[in-house]
Write an enzyme that holds these catalytic residues in place. Structure first.
Site, PDB file in Angstrom:
ATOM      1  N   THR A  13      41.234  32.951  33.922  1.00 42.12           N
ATOM      2  CA  THR A  13      40.930  34.285  34.448  1.00 42.12           C
ATOM      3  C   THR A  13      40.795  35.259  33.285  1.00 42.12           C
ATOM      4  O   THR A  13      41.455  35.103  32.251  1.00 42.12           O
ATOM      5  CB  THR A  13      42.021  34.796  35.410  1.00 42.12           C
ATOM      6  OG1 THR A  13      41.672  36.123  35.833  1.00 42.12           O
ATOM      7  CG2 THR A  13      43.410  34.840  34.777  1.00 42.12           C
ATOM      8  N   GLU A  47      29.737  34.528  37.474  1.00 43.28           N
ATOM      9  CA  GLU A  47      30.215  34.741  38.841  1.00 43.28           C
ATOM     10  C   GLU A  47      29.019  34.659  39.789  1.00 43.28           C
ATOM     11  O   GLU A  47      28.105  35.476  39.730  1.00 43.28           O
ATOM     12  CB  GLU A  47      30.887  36.113  38.938  1.00 43.28           C
ATOM     13  CG  GLU A  47      31.334  36.440  40.340  1.00 43.28           C
ATOM     14  CD  GLU A  47      32.790  36.889  40.425  1.00 43.28           C
ATOM     15  OE1 GLU A  47      33.470  36.962  39.380  1.00 43.28           O
ATOM     16  OE2 GLU A  47      33.224  37.165  41.550  1.00 43.28           O
ATOM     17  N   ASP A  81      39.494  33.712  43.091  1.00 40.59           N
ATOM     18  CA  ASP A  81      38.571  34.804  43.385  1.00 40.59           C
ATOM     19  C   ASP A  81      39.198  35.633  44.500  1.00 40.59           C
ATOM     20  O   ASP A  81      39.737  35.090  45.464  1.00 40.59           O
ATOM     21  CB  ASP A  81      37.202  34.279  43.831  1.00 40.59           C
ATOM     22  CG  ASP A  81      36.171  35.381  43.751  1.00 40.59           C
ATOM     23  OD1 ASP A  81      35.899  35.854  42.641  1.00 40.59           O
ATOM     24  OD2 ASP A  81      35.656  35.805  44.803  1.00 40.59           O
ATOM     25  N   SER A  82      39.162  36.929  44.331  1.00 45.85           N
ATOM     26  CA  SER A  82      39.840  37.766  45.317  1.00 45.85           C
ATOM     27  C   SER A  82      39.077  39.064  45.506  1.00 45.85           C
ATOM     28  O   SER A  82      38.163  39.375  44.748  1.00 45.85           O
ATOM     29  CB  SER A  82      41.271  38.063  44.849  1.00 45.85           C
ATOM     30  OG  SER A  82      41.242  38.590  43.547  1.00 45.85           O
TER      31      SER A  82
END
Ligand code: IMP
Length: 202
Positions: A13, A47, A81-82
């Site tokens: 991350t 992404e 992923d949030s």
């Protein structure tokens, strides 16, 4: 399944807030999180524009796995992923949470919500984990409402404007990491993951 002496997950991350929250929570369960980028700098992840958090997380994990080859064969690898979904905005910013945060921030969201009475929202976190033989997904949610004004200085992202329903009326930014971890989407997903990791192998 990992044995009890090797409980470590390499987390990829770029978000320090996510990493700190996740590593503190997993540490309390005896699982060590390490930043993959420290052990292997230079991993690049694009992404993808997909609507489902678990699809985004899985796509990012596959990109990571391709780049590390068999270098960390004995470790679990994790990507998350949030995002924040606001009902009255049709689920916006959702998968675009990170981009929207960088462009308009929590104050921009408050401007979009100006005069909106129904302020229900939820955070979602989706973890994609490579366990040495397959990819597994774990999801956690946290229901809340969007505050009328930002409050607090803890946490990250939209925390100053998010009041969890199961809390006491404070925003996540007004809580300690420990308090947030009792309620958060990320903690819920990580608890399911750690339960799965800690199941003794037969
Ligand atoms: P991504 O998962 O890297 O695409 O980023 C998700 C974005 O959603 C973050 O950059 C934050 O803006 C927001 N977000 C996700 N989880 C949280 C949280 O726990 N607190 C505040 N904002 C969050």
């Amino acid at each position: 399944m990992l044995d009890s002496t090797s409980k470590r997950i390499l987390f990829h991350t770029g978000n320090k807030g996510k990493f700190l929250e996740a590593s503190e929570l997993m540490m309390s369960r005896g699982i060590r999180l390490e930043l993959l980028s420290v052990l292997k700098p230079g991993i690049r992840v694009i992404e993808p524009q997909m609507n489902a958090f678990n699809e985004v997380a899985t796509s990012k994990l596959r990109q990571v796995l391709e780049q590390i080859g068999d270098e960390f064969d004995d470790d679990w690898i994790m990507v998350e992923d949030s995002g924040l979904l606001i009902d009255e905005l049709g689920g916006f910013p959702g998968p675009y949470s990170s981009y929207v945060y960088s462009r308009i921030g929590p104050n921009g969201i408050l401007r979009l919500m100006d005069g909106v009475g129904t302020r229900n929202a939820r955070y979602t976190a989706s973890l994609s984990v490579w366990n040495g033989s397959e990819i597994q997904s774990f999801e956690g949610f946290c229901e809340g409402i969007i505050a009328l004004e930002p409050k607090g200085d803890q946490g990250f992202g939209y925390d100053p404007i998010f009041i969890p329903i199961e809390g006491d009326g404070r925003t996540f930014s007004e809580m300690t990491k420990f308090e947030k971890s009792r309620l958060s989407h990320r903690a819920n997903a990580l608890n399911i993951l750690s339960d799965a990791m800690l199941v003794p192998s037969i």
